[in-house]
Design an enzyme around this catalytic site. Structure first.
Site, PDB file in Angstrom:
ATOM      1  N   LYS A  89       1.238  -1.591  -0.081  1.00  0.00           N
ATOM      2  CA  LYS A  89      -0.332  -0.411   0.187  1.00  0.00           C
ATOM      3  C   LYS A  89       1.160   1.386  -0.222  1.00  0.00           C
ATOM      4  O   LYS A  89       1.912   1.023   0.590  1.00  0.00           O
ATOM      5  CB  LYS A  89      -0.807  -0.261   1.497  1.00  0.00           C
ATOM      6  CG  LYS A  89      -2.152   1.394   1.787  1.00  0.00           C
ATOM      7  CD  LYS A  89      -3.360   0.325   1.154  1.00  0.00           C
ATOM      8  CE  LYS A  89      -4.233   1.926   0.340  1.00  0.00           C
ATOM      9  NZ  LYS A  89      -3.933   2.775  -0.821  1.00  0.00           N
ATOM     10  N   GLN A 110       7.431   4.374   3.937  1.00  0.00           N
ATOM     11  CA  GLN A 110       5.840   3.573   3.334  1.00  0.00           C
ATOM     12  C   GLN A 110       5.791   2.575   4.409  1.00  0.00           C
ATOM     13  O   GLN A 110       5.136   2.141   5.510  1.00  0.00           O
ATOM     14  CB  GLN A 110       6.010   2.968   2.230  1.00  0.00           C
ATOM     15  CG  GLN A 110       4.164   3.425   2.025  1.00  0.00           C
ATOM     16  CD  GLN A 110       3.512   5.142   2.029  1.00  0.00           C
ATOM     17  OE1 GLN A 110       3.479   5.642   1.572  1.00  0.00           O
ATOM     18  NE2 GLN A 110       2.664   4.704   3.027  1.00  0.00           N
ATOM     19  N   LYS A 113       5.713   3.676   8.661  1.00  0.00           N
ATOM     20  CA  LYS A 113       4.261   3.830   8.703  1.00  0.00           C
ATOM     21  C   LYS A 113       3.494   3.211   8.368  1.00  0.00           C
ATOM     22  O   LYS A 113       2.471   3.726   9.855  1.00  0.00           O
ATOM     23  CB  LYS A 113       4.510   5.376   7.735  1.00  0.00           C
ATOM     24  CG  LYS A 113       2.939   6.317   7.426  1.00  0.00           C
ATOM     25  CD  LYS A 113       2.944   7.328   5.841  1.00  0.00           C
ATOM     26  CE  LYS A 113       4.053   7.387   5.756  1.00  0.00           C
ATOM     27  NZ  LYS A 113       4.397   8.458   4.550  1.00  0.00           N
ATOM     28  N   LYS A 125       5.151   1.658  -2.865  1.00  0.00           N
ATOM     29  CA  LYS A 125       5.377   3.080  -3.896  1.00  0.00           C
ATOM     30  C   LYS A 125       4.993   3.240  -5.507  1.00  0.00           C
ATOM     31  O   LYS A 125       5.818   1.946  -5.593  1.00  0.00           O
ATOM     32  CB  LYS A 125       6.133   4.512  -3.112  1.00  0.00           C
ATOM     33  CG  LYS A 125       6.028   5.607  -3.600  1.00  0.00           C
ATOM     34  CD  LYS A 125       4.903   6.022  -2.419  1.00  0.00           C
ATOM     35  CE  LYS A 125       4.411   7.814  -2.506  1.00  0.00           C
ATOM     36  NZ  LYS A 125       3.853   7.898  -1.165  1.00  0.00           N
ATOM     37  N   GLY A 164      -3.043   8.333  -4.299  1.00  0.00           N
ATOM     38  CA  GLY A 164      -2.097   9.275  -4.509  1.00  0.00           C
ATOM     39  C   GLY A 164      -1.437  10.146  -3.787  1.00  0.00           C
ATOM     40  O   GLY A 164      -1.099   9.090  -2.791  1.00  0.00           O
ATOM     41  N   ASP A 165      -0.928  10.987  -4.459  1.00  0.00           N
ATOM     42  CA  ASP A 165       0.633  11.611  -3.878  1.00  0.00           C
ATOM     43  C   ASP A 165       0.849  12.729  -4.347  1.00  0.00           C
ATOM     44  O   ASP A 165      -0.231  13.549  -5.235  1.00  0.00           O
ATOM     45  CB  ASP A 165       2.078  10.652  -3.301  1.00  0.00           C
ATOM     46  CG  ASP A 165       3.004  11.095  -2.677  1.00  0.00           C
ATOM     47  OD1 ASP A 165       2.931  11.176  -1.325  1.00  0.00           O
ATOM     48  OD2 ASP A 165       4.017  11.624  -3.100  1.00  0.00           O
ATOM     49  N   THR A 208      -5.030  13.505   6.286  1.00  0.00           N
ATOM     50  CA  THR A 208      -3.012  13.270   5.884  1.00  0.00           C
ATOM     51  C   THR A 208      -3.200  14.427   6.706  1.00  0.00           C
ATOM     52  O   THR A 208      -2.264  14.789   7.749  1.00  0.00           O
ATOM     53  CB  THR A 208      -2.356  13.087   4.850  1.00  0.00           C
ATOM     54  OG1 THR A 208      -2.779  11.803   4.033  1.00  0.00           O
ATOM     55  CG2 THR A 208      -0.852  13.518   4.987  1.00  0.00           C
ATOM     56  N   ASN A 239      -2.474  18.892  -0.858  1.00  0.00           N
ATOM     57  CA  ASN A 239      -3.234  17.977  -0.130  1.00  0.00           C
ATOM     58  C   ASN A 239      -3.492  18.629   1.351  1.00  0.00           C
ATOM     59  O   ASN A 239      -3.901  18.138   2.702  1.00  0.00           O
ATOM     60  CB  ASN A 239      -3.514  16.408  -0.190  1.00  0.00           C
ATOM     61  CG  ASN A 239      -5.069  15.980   0.304  1.00  0.00           C
ATOM     62  OD1 ASN A 239      -4.242  15.591   1.269  1.00  0.00           O
ATOM     63  ND2 ASN A 239      -6.078  15.831   0.137  1.00  0.00           N
ATOM     64  N   SER A 380      -6.943   4.931   4.211  1.00  0.00           N
ATOM     65  CA  SER A 380      -7.184   4.321   3.176  1.00  0.00           C
ATOM     66  C   SER A 380      -7.522   2.768   3.483  1.00  0.00           C
ATOM     67  O   SER A 380      -8.399   2.136   2.402  1.00  0.00           O
ATOM     68  CB  SER A 380      -5.487   4.288   2.182  1.00  0.00           C
ATOM     69  OG  SER A 380      -5.526   5.603   1.025  1.00  0.00           O
TER      70      SER A 380
HETATM   71  N1  LIG Z   1      -1.098  12.799  -0.121  1.00  0.00           N
HETATM   72  C1  LIG Z   1      -1.750  12.577   1.113  1.00  0.00           C
HETATM   73  O1  LIG Z   1      -2.481  11.728   1.411  1.00  0.00           O
HETATM   74  C2  LIG Z   1      -0.328  12.061   1.318  1.00  0.00           C
HETATM   75  C3  LIG Z   1      -0.069  10.922   2.614  1.00  0.00           C
HETATM   76  C4  LIG Z   1       1.380  11.336   2.898  1.00  0.00           C
HETATM   77  C5  LIG Z   1       2.667  11.947   3.371  1.00  0.00           C
HETATM   78  N2  LIG Z   1       2.499  12.822   1.602  1.00  0.00           N
HETATM   79  C6  LIG Z   1       3.208  13.917   1.595  1.00  0.00           C
HETATM   80  O2  LIG Z   1       3.384  15.402   1.293  1.00  0.00           O
HETATM   81  C7  LIG Z   1       3.570  15.849   1.076  1.00  0.00           C
HETATM   82  C8  LIG Z   1       2.646  16.172  -0.064  1.00  0.00           C
HETATM   83  O3  LIG Z   1       1.737  16.043  -0.642  1.00  0.00           O
HETATM   84  P1  LIG Z   1       0.315  16.996  -0.697  1.00  0.00           P
HETATM   85  O4  LIG Z   1      -0.407  15.653  -1.394  1.00  0.00           O
HETATM   86  O5  LIG Z   1       0.097  16.778  -0.201  1.00  0.00           O
HETATM   87  O6  LIG Z   1       0.713  16.617  -3.048  1.00  0.00           O
HETATM   88  P2  LIG Z   1       0.051  17.833  -2.947  1.00  0.00           P
HETATM   89  O7  LIG Z   1       0.324  17.463  -5.049  1.00  0.00           O
HETATM   90  O8  LIG Z   1      -1.954  18.127  -3.190  1.00  0.00           O
HETATM   91  O9  LIG Z   1       0.641  19.325  -2.805  1.00  0.00           O
HETATM   92  C9  LIG Z   1       2.223  19.506  -3.123  1.00  0.00           C
HETATM   93  C10 LIG Z   1       2.285  21.102  -2.759  1.00  0.00           C
HETATM   94  O10 LIG Z   1       4.151  21.549  -2.364  1.00  0.00           O
HETATM   95  C11 LIG Z   1       4.046  22.213  -3.365  1.00  0.00           C
HETATM   96  N3  LIG Z   1       5.274  22.241  -3.332  1.00  0.00           N
HETATM   97  C12 LIG Z   1       5.729  21.433  -4.652  1.00  0.00           C
HETATM   98  N4  LIG Z   1       7.593  22.095  -3.988  1.00  0.00           N
HETATM   99  C13 LIG Z   1       7.764  22.968  -3.227  1.00  0.00           C
HETATM  100  C14 LIG Z   1       8.670  23.646  -2.605  1.00  0.00           C
HETATM  101  N5  LIG Z   1      10.060  23.184  -2.773  1.00  0.00           N
HETATM  102  N6  LIG Z   1       8.483  24.563  -1.745  1.00  0.00           N
HETATM  103  C15 LIG Z   1       7.230  24.889  -1.761  1.00  0.00           C
HETATM  104  N7  LIG Z   1       6.394  24.563  -1.784  1.00  0.00           N
HETATM  105  C16 LIG Z   1       6.361  22.497  -2.618  1.00  0.00           C
HETATM  106  C17 LIG Z   1       3.491  22.236  -4.606  1.00  0.00           C
HETATM  107  O11 LIG Z   1       2.991  24.227  -5.324  1.00  0.00           O
HETATM  108  C18 LIG Z   1       1.593  22.144  -3.533  1.00  0.00           C
HETATM  109  O12 LIG Z   1       0.852  23.169  -3.575  1.00  0.00           O
HETATM  110  C19 LIG Z   1       4.722  14.696  -0.649  1.00  0.00           C
HETATM  111  O13 LIG Z   1       6.092  14.291   0.351  1.00  0.00           O
HETATM  112  C20 LIG Z   1       3.416  13.274  -0.249  1.00  0.00           C
HETATM  113  O14 LIG Z   1       4.897  12.041   0.339  1.00  0.00           O
HETATM  114  C21 LIG Z   1       0.676  12.940   1.409  1.00  0.00           C
END
Ligand SMILES: NC(=O)c1ccc[n+]([C@@H]2O[C@H](COP(=O)([O-])OP(=O)(O)OC[C@H]3O[C@@H](n4cnc5c(N)ncnc54)[C@H](O)[C@@H]3O)[C@@H](O)[C@H]2O)c1
Length: 448
Positions: A89, A110, A113, A125, A164-165, A208, A239, A380
């Site tokens: 996952k 992961q 986690k 992943k 998603g990510d 998250t 997100n 999830s």
């Molecule tokens: N979505 C989830 O459920 C989830 C769960 C666990 C971890 N994560 C992690 O959280 C992080 C963000 O994921 P997300 O789902 O919110 O992605 P997303 O695509 O929705 O958002 C990412 C955001 O970061 C911004 N960004 C990218 N590079 C940047 C930088 N250098 N400085 C500032 N802003 C920057 C983008 O513009 C965007 O607003 C990732 O590391 C992801 O692996 C996400």
């Protein structure tokens, strides 16, 4: 040399051009060394050599046709790292920076986690070097269909369930699921983060970010403190960032800054999250557009180019929620000199190893991503449970389960850190607590 350092040295030699993977592996392996001192049977079973090697890596071609009729080709990846405790996952990331090293580091994190959530899910992943930014909906649909046509061969509801990510939100999950459903003729739960109309779970979108706040709230509570009146800086505006900011505000905090890759917005009176949602979730726009929501007399926010400087701002709580290595040693020093008290990672590995050390040495309560952002994957797993039982739980029910999971994770990692003599070191606590469950499952299943 110890067993752990031997395995780490060997891994470094074999993975020379995978810096992100080595960074994550170094942090994890160094911190689980005490476990191997207590459990010599793990070494006899060659457990660590097996643990650092993914069970399967799939790399594939993703051809698609753009709106001008030109053939484009991207690379697709899926890493099935460890299935000892359950089906693989982990999310899919679509971004031009995606490569084997990044997917391996994410998959490796992961495993732990997923173990920390207390649910039976293994670690995986995937993703692609395709960037949806700037592409039309039709181009994204064609790309997703091509990606799934190949990925389809390797996933399944009891085998591997992606989500998603970065770059993969509800639009992309919809296109990916549509193609899976079409090829298989089965309405399986094979992707979480699905739309509510076709099997998704309430709270998955918020999970998250809300989870990040719930675990931080528990850390505050243990110190007789709360979010009330705290100043919070959140990097990113995707997100995770949006819902972390939303929940922190609901609990009485003030979020003074958020960013995207172009820069950050700052408002000492507090950022208004509904505007950020409209810019990012509906218009797919830039964060600087936030200023357009105010007329001149009411404009107190400003936009600053360059996202890294967001950590120069004074705050009580920092939530890096953008991307890996966004917060380096200099940023950590700045935060410490501005008296930050708590830092919880919404993103995966947003702090460099140097930044982590600086924050921990300064006594900042530091909650690493594999614990702090586990609310998404935990929800999830709740989505998978609802799908397989054909039930839909209410928002309140899922939210209360999520909160209970995050509170439990906090106590698990706190307990593991204490048990091994590293009180308040939640990096070590998370790695050890997550690892022991996986290690014991691997021991029970023999050399596979
Ligand atoms: N979505 C989830 O459920 C989830 C769960 C666990 C971890 N994560 C992690 O959280 C992080 C963000 O994921 P997300 O789902 O919110 O992605 P997303 O695509 O929705 O958002 C990412 C955001 O970061 C911004 N960004 C990218 N590079 C940047 C930088 N250098 N400085 C500032 N802003 C920057 C983008 O513009 C965007 O607003 C990732 O590391 C992801 O692996 C996400």
């Amino acid at each position: 040399m110890s067993y752990v350092s031997d395995v780490l040295e060997d891994l470094k030699k074999k993975s020379e051009n995978q810096p992100e993977f080595i960074q994550a592996a170094t942090e994890i392996l160094e911190s689980i060394e005490p476990v191997f001192e207590k459990h010599p049977e793990y070494q006899k079973a060659g457990l660590l050599e097996r643990y650092v090697e993914p069970e399967r890596i799939v790399i594939f071609r993703v051809p698609w046709i753009d709106d001008e009729g030109k053939v484009r080709v991207n690379k697709g990846y899926r890493i099935q790292f460890n299935s000892a405790i359950g089906p693989y996952k982990g999310g899919l990331r679509f971004h031009e920076s995606v490569n084997l090293s990044i997917i391996k580091f994410l998959g490796f994190e992961q495993i732990l986690k997923n173990s920390l959530t207390g649910m039976n899910i293994g670690g995986g992943k995937g993703g692609s070097d395709f960037n949806p930014k700037g592409k039309s909906d039709n181009e994204i649909m064609r790309f997703c269909q091509s990606f799934m046509t190949e990925l389809y061969n390797y996933i399944g509801p009891d085998t591997d369930v992606p989500a998603g990510d970065i770059g993969v939100g509800s639009r992309e999950v919809g296109f990916l699921f549509g193609q899976y459903n079409r090829i298989s003729n089965e309405h399986h739960c094979v992707l979480t983060g699905s739309g509510l109309e076709y099997g998704g779970s309430l709270v998955r979108t918020e999970a998250t970010g809300y989870g990040l706040v719930y675990i931080t709230e528990e850390a505050l509570k243990q110190r007789n403190d709360s979010f009330q009146g705290k100043t919070v800086v959140v990097s990113g505006s995707g997100n995770v960032a949006i819902y972390a900011a939303e929940k922190a505000i609901m609990l009485g905090a003030k979020v003074i800054a958020m960013s995207d890759s172009s820069g950050y917005i700052y408002d000492e009176n507090g950022i208004q999250i509904p505007f950020i949602k409209e810019i990012k979730e509906i218009n797919y726009g830039r964060i600087s557009e936030y200023l357009d929501y105010f007329d001149d007399e009411n404009l107190t926010a400003k936009f600053v180019e360059g996202s890294n400087n967001i950590w120069d701002l004074k705050c009580d709580i920092a939530f890096p929620c953008a991307t890996q290595n966004e917060l380096d040693g200099d940023s950590a020093r700045k935060l410490v000199s501005n008296n930050v008290k708590y830092l919880s990672e919404g993103a995966n590995m947003p702090c460099t190893l140097e930044a982590t050390e600086i924050l921990q040495k300064a006594g900042v309560v530091y909650l690493p991503g594999k614990a702090a952002n586990a609310g998404g994957v935990a929800t999830s797993a709740l989505e998978m449970a609802q799908r397989s039982s054909k039930l839909c739980w209410s928002f309140e029910e899922v939210d209360s389960r999520l909160k209970a999971i995050m509170v439990n994770i906090y106590h698990c990692i706190d307990q593991a850190a204490k048990e091994y003599g590293f009180e308040e070191n939640y990096v070590i606590g998370s790695n050890i607590a997550g690892f022991i469950k996986v290690a014991n499952a691997m021991m029970a299943q023999g050399v596979v």
